[in-house]
Write a protein that holds these residues in place. Structure first.
Motif, PDB file in Angstrom:
ATOM      1  N   THR A  99      -4.357   6.336   1.118  1.00 61.80           N
ATOM      2  CA  THR A  99      -4.972   6.394  -0.082  1.00 61.80           C
ATOM      3  C   THR A  99      -3.419   5.573  -0.891  1.00 61.80           C
ATOM      4  O   THR A  99      -4.063   5.214  -1.951  1.00 61.80           O
ATOM      5  N   GLY A 100      -2.641   4.718  -0.433  1.00 62.51           N
ATOM      6  CA  GLY A 100      -1.803   4.274  -1.261  1.00 62.51           C
ATOM      7  C   GLY A 100      -0.674   3.641  -0.222  1.00 62.51           C
ATOM      8  O   GLY A 100      -0.429   4.431   1.023  1.00 62.51           O
ATOM      9  N   ALA A 102      -1.857   0.637  -2.579  1.00 63.35           N
ATOM     10  CA  ALA A 102      -2.213  -0.721  -2.977  1.00 63.35           C
ATOM     11  C   ALA A 102      -2.280  -1.487  -1.905  1.00 63.35           C
ATOM     12  O   ALA A 102      -3.584  -2.115  -1.181  1.00 63.35           O
ATOM     13  N   VAL A 105      -3.741   0.083   1.813  1.00 68.88           N
ATOM     14  CA  VAL A 105      -4.770   0.347   2.244  1.00 68.88           C
ATOM     15  C   VAL A 105      -5.929  -0.959   1.471  1.00 68.88           C
ATOM     16  O   VAL A 105      -6.850  -1.247   2.345  1.00 68.88           O
ATOM     17  N   ALA A 106      -5.253  -2.757   1.471  1.00 69.85           N
ATOM     18  CA  ALA A 106      -5.683  -4.175   1.089  1.00 69.85           C
ATOM     19  C   ALA A 106      -5.433  -4.361   2.928  1.00 69.85           C
ATOM     20  O   ALA A 106      -6.696  -5.253   2.862  1.00 69.85           O
TER      21      ALA A 106
END
Length: 229
Positions: A99-100, A102, A105-106
């Protein structure tokens, strides 16, 4: 057991090839003949026996170990083993995302989405989710994946079991089986989260040693698969 033979070799034993020590057949722990599906695999297993000096060290004989498992454990219950492997599709590592932050996640999306796309191209689209709450996968997709696993020989299943169990991903295991990924590349994909954490907090020696052993096990399983063909 200490080495008692002069030379190990492989001889035809229809429908396969047998590993022999000074002409006598090697047997598995369950006393079955060690008969393998290809001359290349039989010769590689024989080379492991030939490499032993003094006391036999099973830890240095990964191909022999997998061959024994295929004959003694997988063959008598191949359908059940295939079902166990296929169950990983319902909770595949690639479907559970962070969820993080970012950047992680990417990174997951960039590394894992192409392999979910590949899986979808095989007729088995899977759903991805953020977090650890279970996500239901399409039953038709799970059926396709189960059929792909069930179609393998007991020798292939023995190696595929290791690939899938180590990575936590049926998709990655099947990609190695289909020769779309190397075992080493599949392991790197499976370790993405751990590598991220190591980059943030440093490398733990115990974790690093565990990863080294798992990476080697992946390489051994991949080699076994190649030699089965």
């Amino acid at each position: 057991m200490k080495r008692f033979w002069t030379a190990a070799g492989a001889v035809p034993a229809p429908p396969g090839w047998a590993v022999v020590l000074d002409g006598r057949p090697v047997r598995t722990p369950a006393k079955a003949a060690l008969v393998l599906p290809t001359p290349a695999l039989a010769q590689a297993v024989a080379a492991e026996w030939d490499a032993q000096t003094g006391e036999v060290q099973p830890a240095l004989m990964p191909l022999t170990r997998t061959a024994n498992a295929a004959i003694d454990k997988v063959a008598p219950m191949a359908a059940a083993v295939a079902e166990e492997i296929a169950r990983y599709g319902a909770s595949d590592l690639l479907c559970y995302r962070a969820t993080g932050p970012a950047a992680l996640v990417a990174r997951q999306a960039a590394a894992w989405d192409p392999w979910l796309d590949w899986c979808a191209g095989q007729g088995a689209p899977l759903r991805a989710t953020a977090g650890i709450m279970p996500v239901a996968q399409p039953p038709a997709s799970l059926d396709v994946l189960a059929a792909m696993v069930a179609a393998r020989t007991h020798f292939e299943l023995a190696a595929l079991y290791d690939l899938v169990a180590i990575t936590g991903s049926l998709v990655l295991g099947l990609a190695v089986l289909r020769q779309r990924l190397t075992p080493e590349a599949a392991f790197e994909l499976a370790c993405l989260d751990e590598d991220w954490q190591a980059g943030q907090w440093g490398v733990d020696d115990e974790a690093a040693e565990s990863a080294r052993l798992k990476r080697q096990a992946m390489t051994d399983a991949g080699r076994f698969l190649r030699l089965c063909r």
